[in-house]
Design a protein around this motif. Structure first.
Motif, PDB file in Angstrom:
ATOM      1  N   UNK A   1       0.549  -1.160   0.172  1.00 11.75           N
ATOM      2  CA  UNK A   1      -0.249  -0.018  -0.096  1.00 11.75           C
ATOM      3  C   UNK A   1       1.022   1.194   0.097  1.00 11.75           C
ATOM      4  N   UNK A   2       1.917   1.406   0.781  1.00  7.11           N
ATOM      5  CA  UNK A   2       2.976   2.353   0.990  1.00  7.11           C
ATOM      6  C   UNK A   2       3.549   2.447  -0.676  1.00  7.11           C
ATOM      7  N   UNK A   3       4.131   1.643  -0.963  1.00  9.04           N
ATOM      8  CA  UNK A   3       4.570   1.575  -2.361  1.00  9.04           C
ATOM      9  C   UNK A   3       3.688   2.068  -3.630  1.00  9.04           C
ATOM     10  N   UNK A   4       2.323   1.766  -3.254  1.00 11.31           N
ATOM     11  CA  UNK A   4       1.533   2.365  -4.414  1.00 11.31           C
ATOM     12  C   UNK A   4       1.430   3.849  -4.095  1.00 11.31           C
ATOM     13  N   UNK A   5       1.188   4.129  -2.759  1.00  6.97           N
ATOM     14  CA  UNK A   5       1.095   5.535  -2.413  1.00  6.97           C
ATOM     15  C   UNK A   5       2.168   6.368  -2.882  1.00  6.97           C
ATOM     16  N   UNK A   6       3.474   5.851  -2.798  1.00  9.62           N
ATOM     17  CA  UNK A   6       4.541   6.588  -3.132  1.00  9.62           C
ATOM     18  C   UNK A   6       4.675   6.669  -4.592  1.00  9.62           C
ATOM     19  N   UNK A   7       4.112   5.703  -5.461  1.00  9.72           N
ATOM     20  CA  UNK A   7       4.226   5.882  -7.101  1.00  9.72           C
ATOM     21  C   UNK A   7       3.182   6.929  -7.282  1.00  9.72           C
ATOM     22  N   UNK A   8       1.970   7.104  -6.567  1.00 13.46           N
ATOM     23  CA  UNK A   8       1.200   8.093  -6.874  1.00 13.46           C
ATOM     24  C   UNK A   8       1.879   9.372  -6.566  1.00 13.46           C
ATOM     25  N   UNK A   9       2.569   9.395  -5.441  1.00 15.04           N
ATOM     26  CA  UNK A   9       3.184  10.743  -5.000  1.00 15.04           C
ATOM     27  C   UNK A   9       4.279  11.261  -5.813  1.00 15.04           C
TER      28      UNK A   9
ATOM     29  N   UNK B   1      -7.022   3.470  -6.303  1.00 16.14           N
ATOM     30  CA  UNK B   1      -6.069   2.414  -6.630  1.00 16.14           C
ATOM     31  C   UNK B   1      -5.248   2.000  -5.166  1.00 16.14           C
ATOM     32  N   UNK B   2      -4.828   3.078  -4.425  1.00 17.95           N
ATOM     33  CA  UNK B   2      -4.094   2.602  -3.428  1.00 17.95           C
ATOM     34  C   UNK B   2      -4.770   1.852  -2.071  1.00 17.95           C
ATOM     35  N   UNK B   3      -5.860   2.731  -1.844  1.00 17.18           N
ATOM     36  CA  UNK B   3      -6.654   2.333  -0.506  1.00 17.18           C
ATOM     37  C   UNK B   3      -7.963   1.537  -1.004  1.00 17.18           C
ATOM     38  N   UNK B   4      -8.441   1.518  -2.329  1.00 18.29           N
ATOM     39  CA  UNK B   4      -9.592   0.819  -2.494  1.00 18.29           C
ATOM     40  C   UNK B   4     -10.920   1.282  -1.884  1.00 18.29           C
ATOM     41  N   UNK B   5     -10.948   2.792  -1.708  1.00 18.21           N
ATOM     42  CA  UNK B   5     -12.159   3.196  -0.841  1.00 18.21           C
ATOM     43  C   UNK B   5     -12.858   4.148  -1.703  1.00 18.21           C
ATOM     44  N   UNK B   6     -13.999   4.449  -1.047  1.00 18.81           N
ATOM     45  CA  UNK B   6     -14.906   5.314  -1.862  1.00 18.81           C
ATOM     46  C   UNK B   6     -14.185   7.097  -1.696  1.00 18.81           C
ATOM     47  N   UNK B   7     -14.461   7.725  -2.424  1.00 24.04           N
ATOM     48  CA  UNK B   7     -13.839   9.015  -2.450  1.00 24.04           C
ATOM     49  C   UNK B   7     -15.042  10.080  -2.049  1.00 24.04           C
TER      50      UNK B   7
END
Length: 117
Positions: free
Chosen positions: A4-12, A56-62
């Motif tokens: 999850x952190x790696x996906x967050x970092x990629x978006x970052x 994509x990172x947290x797979x949650x509703x926005x």
């Protein structure tokens, strides 16, 4: 949690590029102070980041509540970093680099445990 952190970092990475580009447009071309340049650049980049990370990172509703939680807190932090840069008359690139590091770590923890819990 590492994935999850790696996906967050990629978006970052994309988010940071957008933030820096918009910052320098407002600061260099628009003549705004670092505080406002950083704040406005953050709003644009954070909006992009919020929707991509929600899906994509947290797979949650926005939701609106989540958006306001994320953007509100991090916008105050971006303004604070810019304000300190203005007061200290520090180089803009240093303010951006420090805020980018801060937002990677604190932004992830805040998103993971508060916004998208």
């Amino acid at each position: 949690m590492l994935s999850v952190f790696l996906r967050y970092a990629a978006v970052g990475v994309a988010n940071t590029a957008l933030h820096w580009a918009v910052f320098f447009l407002f600061f260099s071309l628009g003549g705004l102070p670092q505080s406002w340049s950083n704040f406005l650049a953050f709003i644009g980049a954070a909006t992009f980041s919020f929707f991509i990370n929600a899906r994509f990172t947290f797979k949650a509703a926005s939701t609106r509540r989540r958006y306001l939680l994320f953007v509100g807190f991090m916008a105050l932090m971006s303004y604070a970093f810019g304000y300190v840069g203005d007061v200290l008359e520090g180089p803009a690139v240093v303010v951006l680099a420090l805020f980018s590091g801060f937002s990677l770590v604190v932004g992830f923890l805040y998103s993971r445990f508060v916004v998208f819990r």
